[in-house]
Design a protein around this motif. Structure first.
Motif, PDB file in Angstrom:
ATOM      1  N   SER A  42       0.848  -1.187   0.000  1.00  0.00           N
ATOM      2  CA  SER A  42       0.000   0.000   0.000  1.00  0.00           C
ATOM      3  C   SER A  42       0.885   1.239   0.000  1.00  0.00           C
ATOM      4  O   SER A  42       2.056   1.194   0.396  1.00  0.00           O
ATOM      5  CB  SER A  42      -0.909   0.013   1.224  1.00  0.00           C
ATOM      6  N   PRO A 108     -11.268   8.453   1.116  1.00  0.00           N
ATOM      7  CA  PRO A 108     -10.864   7.184   1.745  1.00  0.00           C
ATOM      8  C   PRO A 108      -9.607   7.336   2.595  1.00  0.00           C
ATOM      9  O   PRO A 108      -8.802   8.253   2.379  1.00  0.00           O
ATOM     10  CB  PRO A 108     -10.621   6.261   0.543  1.00  0.00           C
ATOM     11  N   LEU A 109      -9.465   6.431   3.545  1.00  0.00           N
ATOM     12  CA  LEU A 109      -8.319   6.504   4.465  1.00  0.00           C
ATOM     13  C   LEU A 109      -6.994   6.283   3.757  1.00  0.00           C
ATOM     14  O   LEU A 109      -5.950   6.712   4.262  1.00  0.00           O
ATOM     15  CB  LEU A 109      -8.498   5.470   5.587  1.00  0.00           C
ATOM     16  N   ASP A 110      -7.004   5.625   2.597  1.00  0.00           N
ATOM     17  CA  ASP A 110      -5.758   5.388   1.870  1.00  0.00           C
ATOM     18  C   ASP A 110      -5.543   6.397   0.746  1.00  0.00           C
ATOM     19  O   ASP A 110      -4.752   6.176  -0.171  1.00  0.00           O
ATOM     20  CB  ASP A 110      -5.715   3.964   1.316  1.00  0.00           C
ATOM     21  N   ASP A 111      -6.224   7.539   0.819  1.00  0.00           N
ATOM     22  CA  ASP A 111      -6.083   8.585  -0.191  1.00  0.00           C
ATOM     23  C   ASP A 111      -4.628   9.049  -0.263  1.00  0.00           C
ATOM     24  O   ASP A 111      -3.949   9.175   0.757  1.00  0.00           O
ATOM     25  CB  ASP A 111      -6.995   9.767   0.170  1.00  0.00           C
ATOM     26  N   GLU A 125     -18.772   9.691   6.923  1.00  0.00           N
ATOM     27  CA  GLU A 125     -17.716   8.763   7.304  1.00  0.00           C
ATOM     28  C   GLU A 125     -16.750   8.590   6.145  1.00  0.00           C
ATOM     29  O   GLU A 125     -17.144   8.657   4.973  1.00  0.00           O
ATOM     30  CB  GLU A 125     -18.301   7.399   7.694  1.00  0.00           C
ATOM     31  N   ARG A 126     -15.484   8.340   6.474  1.00  0.00           N
ATOM     32  CA  ARG A 126     -14.480   8.102   5.450  1.00  0.00           C
ATOM     33  C   ARG A 126     -14.428   6.607   5.117  1.00  0.00           C
ATOM     34  O   ARG A 126     -14.324   5.777   6.021  1.00  0.00           O
ATOM     35  CB  ARG A 126     -13.105   8.571   5.921  1.00  0.00           C
ATOM     36  N   PRO A 127     -14.498   6.233   3.851  1.00  0.00           N
ATOM     37  CA  PRO A 127     -14.336   4.827   3.484  1.00  0.00           C
ATOM     38  C   PRO A 127     -12.957   4.324   3.902  1.00  0.00           C
ATOM     39  O   PRO A 127     -11.985   5.089   3.903  1.00  0.00           O
ATOM     40  CB  PRO A 127     -14.486   4.839   1.962  1.00  0.00           C
ATOM     41  N   ASN A 128     -12.871   3.047   4.235  1.00  0.00           N
ATOM     42  CA  ASN A 128     -11.581   2.485   4.654  1.00  0.00           C
ATOM     43  C   ASN A 128     -10.571   2.455   3.516  1.00  0.00           C
ATOM     44  O   ASN A 128      -9.376   2.690   3.720  1.00  0.00           O
ATOM     45  CB  ASN A 128     -11.770   1.080   5.225  1.00  0.00           C
ATOM     46  N   THR A 129     -11.034   2.133   2.320  1.00  0.00           N
ATOM     47  CA  THR A 129     -10.129   1.984   1.185  1.00  0.00           C
ATOM     48  C   THR A 129     -10.708   2.672  -0.050  1.00  0.00           C
ATOM     49  O   THR A 129     -11.900   2.994  -0.111  1.00  0.00           O
ATOM     50  CB  THR A 129      -9.904   0.504   0.843  1.00  0.00           C
ATOM     51  N   THR A 130      -9.849   2.861  -1.040  1.00  0.00           N
ATOM     52  CA  THR A 130     -10.304   3.401  -2.313  1.00  0.00           C
ATOM     53  C   THR A 130     -11.314   2.464  -2.973  1.00  0.00           C
ATOM     54  O   THR A 130     -12.287   2.910  -3.591  1.00  0.00           O
ATOM     55  CB  THR A 130      -9.103   3.635  -3.246  1.00  0.00           C
ATOM     56  N   ASP A 132     -13.469   0.609  -1.483  1.00  0.00           N
ATOM     57  CA  ASP A 132     -14.764   0.858  -0.834  1.00  0.00           C
ATOM     58  C   ASP A 132     -15.401   2.135  -1.377  1.00  0.00           C
ATOM     59  O   ASP A 132     -16.620   2.203  -1.596  1.00  0.00           O
ATOM     60  CB  ASP A 132     -14.579   0.988   0.679  1.00  0.00           C
TER      61      ASP A 132
END
Length: 263
Positions: A42, A108-111, A125-130, A132
């Motif tokens: 990641s 998303p958290l991985d932005d 809410e922020r999605p966990n992943t792109t 998602d």
């Protein structure tokens, strides 16, 4: 080589959206006796994997914590917004952040994009992943702004994307531990930067590679000034130029509502 010595090998990390195929192919042509292992990581964990010597080198997205790491910026990606195919944005070639002011823009958290001020309305809410976030875009919950290669990676028939002008862009770099610049790392640097096997900066060349194999043209990417000097190919432009690559048309001269294509 004694019985206790391991044969040489090279481990290469790469973050989502980066396609190392062309460089791996040249590696196998030049160093057929040295296996190259690809390690997907990641964007968030790439620097830690390099420091832990989990790999010899890796393609990362800048910025990263450069402590103890060397890095060569390679290209800058176009930024795009992913929307449903029936979205109003799909009717134009490009938009500005202001055009997304009334949209729910997922984060998303991985932005990997760094904004001074994010466009649009934040989701609850922020999605966990792109991945998602892509599912939410398909469900009509919001839109997503990402580097173009990420949009391609998560391609769906019911979604499309358009260029976002005046937006942060993602830079891709080759990185490795600065105290582990081995001969094999130097070999891979030479491949990525387009050096021929006869280059004086290369080490232990083995075979000649065809010019076509050395082409670093990839749609939606623009080589950084630190990369090898060569004439840009369609969809790939030098960093610092005013024009932008991508699936959209020429950049507009103003901001405001999305601009429709000319008939």
């Amino acid at each position: 080589m004694t019985g206790s010595e391991a044969p040489p090998s090279f481990r290469l990390a790469y973050v989502p959206g980066v396609t190392p195929t062309k460089w791996v192919r040249i590696w196998h042509e030049r160093l057929p006796a040295v296996p190259l292992t690809l390690v997907p990581v990641s964007a968030a964990e790439a620097a830690d994997v390099l420091r832990a010597r989990g790999v010899d080198a890796g393609f990362v997205r800048l910025p990263i914590d450069r402590t103890d790491l060397s890095a060569i910026p390679l290209y800058t990606e176009t930024t795009v917004v992913v929307v449903p195919k029936d979205h109003v944005v799909a009717a134009v070639d490009e938009v500005s952040p202001d055009d997304l002011a009334d949209e729910i823009v997922l984060h998303p958290l991985d932005d990997t994009l760094t904004w001074e001020q994010r466009p649009g309305v934040a989701a609850k809410e922020r999605p966990n992943t792109t991945a998602d976030a892509i599912e939410l875009v398909a469900a009509g919950v919001g839109v997503l702004v990402v580097p173009q290669s990420i949009a391609r990676l998560h391609h769906r028939k019911d979604l499309t994307y358009r260029t976002v002008v005046d937006a942060p862009e993602s830079r891709v770099a080759l990185s490795w531990p600065e105290d582990a610049t081995t001969d094999l790392v130097e070999q891979f640097i030479g491949i990525v930067r387009g050096r021929t096997v006869n280059s004086s900066r290369g080490r232990q060349p083995t075979t000649q590679t065809s010019p076509s194999a050395q082409t670093a043209a990839t749609k939606g990417k623009r080589p950084d000034a630190g990369a090898a000097r060569k004439k840009p190919t369609p969809g790939k432009k030098p960093v610092g130029r005013g024009s932008r690559a991508g699936s959209g048309g020429a950049r507009g001269t103003g901001k405001g509502k999305p601009r429709r294509r000319s008939s």
